[in-house]
Design an enzyme around this catalytic site. Structure first.
Site, short mmCIF file in Angstrom:
data_model
loop_
_atom_site.label_atom_id
_atom_site.label_comp_id
_atom_site.label_asym_id
_atom_site.label_seq_id
_atom_site.Cartn_x
_atom_site.Cartn_y
_atom_site.Cartn_z
N ARG A 22 0.82 -1.22 0.00
CA ARG A 22 0.00 0.00 0.00
C ARG A 22 0.85 1.26 0.00
O ARG A 22 0.45 2.28 -0.59
CB ARG A 22 -0.93 -0.01 1.21
CG ARG A 22 -2.07 -0.99 0.99
CD ARG A 22 -2.97 -1.06 2.18
NE ARG A 22 -4.23 -1.71 1.82
CZ ARG A 22 -5.10 -2.17 2.70
NH1 ARG A 22 -4.86 -2.05 3.98
NH2 ARG A 22 -6.20 -2.75 2.30
N LYS A 45 -18.47 -17.47 1.62
CA LYS A 45 -19.91 -17.33 1.80
C LYS A 45 -20.58 -16.62 0.65
O LYS A 45 -20.03 -15.72 0.04
CB LYS A 45 -20.19 -16.52 3.07
CG LYS A 45 -19.83 -17.25 4.33
CD LYS A 45 -20.15 -16.35 5.49
CE LYS A 45 -19.73 -16.97 6.80
NZ LYS A 45 -19.86 -15.98 7.88
N GLY A 55 -9.69 -8.75 -0.62
CA GLY A 55 -8.44 -8.90 0.12
C GLY A 55 -7.81 -10.27 -0.02
O GLY A 55 -6.60 -10.40 -0.29
N GLY A 106 -12.80 -4.22 0.70
CA GLY A 106 -14.21 -3.84 0.90
C GLY A 106 -14.67 -2.82 -0.13
O GLY A 106 -15.79 -2.89 -0.64
P1 ADP Z 1 -12.12 -11.89 -0.74
O1 ADP Z 1 -11.40 -11.40 0.49
O2 ADP Z 1 -11.20 -12.05 -1.91
O3 ADP Z 1 -13.34 -11.08 -1.05
P2 ADP Z 1 -13.62 -13.85 0.75
O4 ADP Z 1 -13.24 -13.13 2.00
O5 ADP Z 1 -15.00 -13.77 0.30
O6 ADP Z 1 -12.62 -13.37 -0.44
O7 ADP Z 1 -13.29 -15.38 0.90
C1 ADP Z 1 -12.00 -15.85 1.19
C2 ADP Z 1 -12.02 -17.09 2.03
O8 ADP Z 1 -12.87 -18.09 1.51
C3 ADP Z 1 -10.65 -17.71 2.12
O9 ADP Z 1 -10.13 -17.52 3.40
C4 ADP Z 1 -10.88 -19.19 1.79
O10 ADP Z 1 -10.20 -20.04 2.67
C5 ADP Z 1 -12.38 -19.32 1.95
N1 ADP Z 1 -12.91 -20.45 1.18
C6 ADP Z 1 -12.81 -20.67 -0.14
N2 ADP Z 1 -13.36 -21.84 -0.50
C7 ADP Z 1 -13.83 -22.40 0.64
C8 ADP Z 1 -14.50 -23.64 0.95
N3 ADP Z 1 -14.79 -24.53 0.00
N4 ADP Z 1 -14.82 -23.87 2.24
C9 ADP Z 1 -14.52 -22.96 3.20
N5 ADP Z 1 -13.90 -21.79 2.97
C10 ADP Z 1 -13.56 -21.50 1.72
MG MG Z 2 -11.89 -11.62 2.60
#
Ligand code: ADP
Ligand code: MG
Length: 397
Positions: free
Chosen positions: A36, A198, A354, A377
């Site tokens: 950053r 999720k 993130g 976010g």
């Molecule tokens: P981002 O930060 O890129 O928006 P998210 O926070 O929505 O992504 O999701 C990231 C998390 O999702 C990771 O920590 C990963 O371990 C988890 N994840 C991905 N696939 C699965 C799964 N099948 N079961 C549980 N957790 C998962």
């Molecule tokens: Mg995340």
């Protein structure tokens, strides 16, 4: 962009108050990831070169409105000084007489780091008096903190009521260019890859992308709520029971829409999601009660990679599996590699979120995609079609 930028203003001799996002990870007083800080260098160097007095402000962590040494921006100031190869003055605070005195003594080309704005609870409350005190330090306001632009705080929004012009820095401009171009005027095919644990955090993104993108590729934990909605066995895989109806509805809407929504055709499963565990591949209709799905399977990897490679615009948010564990990193890596290939072939590829950004870095591919957003976010809210208050507050062209 219809907002004034750094290039539209005369910086010479001016006190330029810059909101940066130096919310960097620290370990024993040292910055462990300076991405950053590096990303804000073009803006800071421009101000120095133009003979402005560069006064930086940021938040770091959650000090909850109290002064706490572990949340001091001093380590960030030191790292910035190393990167700039010039001294960075560390201010004793972010507002007040003493800070104003130090600012008065600054000469053109000097750089100062204010102390953490979240040492005051007024920051997150967007308190007008606090914002006015910040504003006393600058003649021009620059926002280069895309990662904080989705919050209307004193240093991102309130301060713009008192300093005009309020302009976008180069990082802010870059973020808005890539994300904005992807959504407004995408070269097609336009593919969105959505994953993560999720579905609940991504509903608004899916809704906003319906009708805009040609294909949505679903992976990660959220896929299993969709499978549940289809009546399939998902074993012990992550699921949001209160979102099953919604998943059902989204599948139906995808059928009626021109946007194609693809789900994994196979999964990598294990008895538990941990390192050194034995994994197996299951077709999506063959999961067993004892299975926990941790990644998309190899067939899905190939299918998704093919779709991505043919795309002209790709937006990716959310890993395909639990990439933090090597056994479940393959799907996320395959998608990251496909984005890199698409980029090489001329596509615009943008990574938001993130954890997705962390995954791309883990695989060493951050320079092989068009843009990795610095704001988790904020990029999500942008993809949801929301107006970011920190952007809206900038002076119109
Ligand atoms: P981002 O930060 O890129 O928006 P998210 O926070 O929505 O992504 O999701 C990231 C998390 O999702 C990771 O920590 C990963 O371990 C988890 N994840 C991905 N696939 C699965 C799964 N099948 N079961 C549980 N957790 C998962
Ligand atoms: Mg995340």
């Amino acid at each position: 962009m219809n907002k004034l930028t750094l290039d539209d203003v005369d910086l010479s001799g001016k006190r330029v108050l810059v909101r940066v996002d130096f919310n960097v990870p620290l370990d024993e007083g040292k910055v462990t990831d300076d991405t950053r800080i590096r990303e804000s260098l073009p803006t800071i160097k421009k101000i120095i070169a133009a003979g402005g007095k560069c006064i930086l402000m940021s938040h770091l962590g959650r000090p909850k409105g109290k002064r706490a040494i572990e949340f001091s921006l001093n380590p960030a100031a030191q790292r910035l000084s190393e990167l700039l190869k010039q001294p960075v003055i560390m201010a004793p605070d972010c507002i007040g007489d003493e800070v104003e005195r130090v600012v008065k003594k600054m000469t053109p080309g000097q750089v100062m780091m204010l102390e953490n704005v979240r040492f005051y609870a007024e920051e997150e409350k967007n308190d007008p008096d606090f914002a006015a005190k910040l504003a006393r330090l600058g003649d021009i306001y620059v926002n280069d903190a895309f990662g904080s632009a989705h919050r209307a705080h004193a240093s991102t929004e309130g301060v713009t009521q008192c300093i005009k012009p309020a302009v976008a820095g180069y990082l802010m401009q870059k973020e808005l260019r890539y994300l904005g171009q992807a959504l407004k005027n995408p070269a097609r095919p336009f593919v969105a890859v959505l994953g993560g644990s999720k579905i609940s955090g991504k509903i608004d993104v899916i809704e906003n992308l319906f009708g805009k993108v040609d294909t949505i590729l679903i992976g990660g934990g959220m896929a299993y709520t969709f499978f549940k909605a289809q009546g399939l066995e998902i074993g012990e895989s992550i699921v949001e029971m209160d979102k099953v109806d919604l998943a059902h509805d989204l599948l139906k809407r995808a059928d009626e829409n021109k946007t194609k929504l693809l789900l994994p055709s196979d999964s990598r499963v294990a008895a538990e999601l941990k390192s050194d565990v034995a994994t197996e591949i299951r077709k999506n209709d063959a999961l067993r009660e004892t299975d926990t799905a941790g990644d998309i399977g190899p067939e899905t990897e190939k299918l998704y990679a093919d779709v991505i490679r043919k795309a002209k615009t790709v937006v990716w948010n959310g890993p395909m599996g639990v990439f933090e564990i090597d056994e479940f990193a393959s799907g996320t890596k395959a998608v990251a590699l496909a984005l890199a290939e698409a980029t090489k072939a001329g596509a615009v590829t943008v990574v938001g979120g993130g954890d997705s950004a962390a995954a791309v870095k883990k695989f060493g591919l951050e320079n092989k995609v068009s843009h990795v957003s610095t704001g988790g976010g904020a990029s999500l809210e942008f993809l949801e079609g929301k107006v970011l208050p920190g952007v809206a507050a900038l002076t119109d062209k």
